[in-house]
Design a protein around this motif. Structure first.
Motif, PDB file in Angstrom:
ATOM      1  N   THR A 110      35.503  34.887  53.164  1.00 17.42           N
ATOM      2  CA  THR A 110      34.743  34.231  52.430  1.00 17.42           C
ATOM      3  C   THR A 110      35.320  33.368  51.333  1.00 17.42           C
ATOM      4  N   VAL A 111      34.466  32.411  50.927  1.00 16.38           N
ATOM      5  CA  VAL A 111      34.819  31.366  49.772  1.00 16.38           C
ATOM      6  C   VAL A 111      34.983  32.144  48.602  1.00 16.38           C
ATOM      7  N   ALA A 112      34.287  33.243  48.296  1.00 14.68           N
ATOM      8  CA  ALA A 112      34.422  34.188  47.062  1.00 14.68           C
ATOM      9  C   ALA A 112      35.801  34.695  46.964  1.00 14.68           C
ATOM     10  N   ASN A 113      36.314  35.297  48.118  1.00 12.37           N
ATOM     11  CA  ASN A 113      37.426  35.772  48.263  1.00 12.37           C
ATOM     12  C   ASN A 113      38.670  35.128  47.959  1.00 12.37           C
ATOM     13  N   ILE A 114      38.461  33.913  48.313  1.00 12.98           N
ATOM     14  CA  ILE A 114      39.686  33.009  48.346  1.00 12.98           C
ATOM     15  C   ILE A 114      39.625  32.457  46.853  1.00 12.98           C
ATOM     16  N   LEU A 115      38.560  32.159  46.274  1.00 14.60           N
ATOM     17  CA  LEU A 115      38.439  31.408  44.857  1.00 14.60           C
ATOM     18  C   LEU A 115      38.777  32.673  43.769  1.00 14.60           C
ATOM     19  N   LEU A 116      38.115  33.667  44.148  1.00 18.53           N
ATOM     20  CA  LEU A 116      38.420  34.848  42.683  1.00 18.53           C
ATOM     21  C   LEU A 116      39.873  35.224  43.227  1.00 18.53           C
ATOM     22  N   MET A 117      40.593  35.249  44.045  1.00 16.91           N
ATOM     23  CA  MET A 117      41.944  35.607  44.120  1.00 16.91           C
ATOM     24  C   MET A 117      42.828  34.744  43.408  1.00 16.91           C
TER      25      MET A 117
END
Length: 317
Positions: A110-117
């Motif tokens: 997900t986009v969330a996983n990528i950006l939050l990392m």
């Protein structure tokens, strides 16, 4: 995604209040442009990630080259490319790897996983600076690094049970590591302007993607979004940051940069109904909270009035 143009002067430049306000706006706009990356990518129908990497990188390289020519002229631009040296080449490699991994990771997680990392990049950079160059790391920074590791572990734990692809989470971690290394290199070579390095990075990414793509042809629908993906999301974001980051304190620039991982998942949720998982929300909250608290404390420390005889201010006696 962060351009690393830095002043060769160690001391902070004197900026007028109006100039500082302009810097705040430009750095915020850079984070805003970067936050649209995942949303734009979800509109692209082409299933070949390498084709997407190629066109995104081509458009970004064209924009950055035009930006440098407009700002420095042809001779100045060539001088910048010649003067970036091995440090610039290393940053270009890191940037090419990170920007390529971002597009490929979108097919797996997900986009969330990528950006939050990616939110933990400033703290990872501090960790690498200590490991590679023994730069002093404050206790508060170590605590924040530990919190980021916990938050990332919570997000990555889903891949252990098959909830998400370990490839996607692995690429997301690789993005954060590459940006962190690029940040450390830039700090060590502050006299080198890194804008051409980011441009070279997009060129390297385009060349590698061209060798991997099954076909480079795309529909007019996809080309429009690829143009936005390369120029608006990547190129314009870098241009805004390169111009504004010199006008504001580093801690403030980092704080404004956190709007990217905060806003990115929100756009994707609102536009594409891609809802982050519970572990992503929990882990991301830990990462973002640790980063915001750390940057807030650092900003407070930097703005604290100097005391005579303690912080380099001569004693009146």
């Amino acid at each position: 995604m962060t351009d690393t143009a830095s002043s060769p002067v160690a001391a902070s430049p004197i900026v007028s209040p109006q100039g500082e306000r302009v810097g705040f706006l430009l750095v915020f706009l850079s984070a805003l442009m970067w936050s649209f990356g995942g949303s734009i990518a979800r509109f692209i129908d082409n299933a070949d990630s390498w084709t997407v990497v190629f066109w995104r990188s081509v458009w970004a390289a064209a924009f950055l080259l035009c930006f440098m020519v407009w700002r420095d002229g042809w001779r100045g631009t060539l001088k910048l490319f010649r003067g970036m040296g091995l440090a610039g080449l290393a940053v270009a490699f890191c940037f090419a790897t990170a920007s390529t991994s971002f597009v490929v990771a979108l097919a797996y997680t997900t986009v969330a996983n990528i950006l939050l990392m990616q939110a933990g990049v400033p703290l990872l950079a501090a960790l690498f600076a200590w490991a590679l160059f023994r730069e002093r790391v404050a206790v508060a920074t170590w605590v924040a690094i530990a919190a980021v590791i916990v938050g990332v572990a919570i997000m990555v734990s889903e891949s252990l049970y098959g909830a998400v692809s370990p490839i996607g989470d692995g690429l997301a971690l690789l993005i954060a590591v590459m940006f962190s290394i690029a940040t450390v290199i830039t700090r060590r070579f502050a006299h080198v302007r890194m804008t051409p390095a980011t441009c070279l990075g997009t060129m390297l990414a385009a060349a590698f993607a061209a060798s991997q793509a099954s076909a480079l042809g795309v529909s007019s629908h996809d080309m429009g979004f690829l143009f936005a993906f390369g120029v608006i999301n990547l190129g314009l974001g870098l241009a805004f940051f390169a111009t504004g980051a010199r006008l504001v304190p580093a801690a403030v620039a980092a704080l404004l940069g956190t709007f990217e991982p905060i806003l990115g998942p929100i756009w994707v949720w609102l536009i594409h109904s891609e809802v982050p998982s519970a572990r992503t929300i929990v882990g991301g909250a830990v990462v973002v909270t640790a980063l915001l608290v750390h940057i807030g404390l650092e900003f407070k420390r930097q703005t604290r009035p100097a005391r005579a005889g303690v912080t380099g201010v001569p004693s009146p006696n």
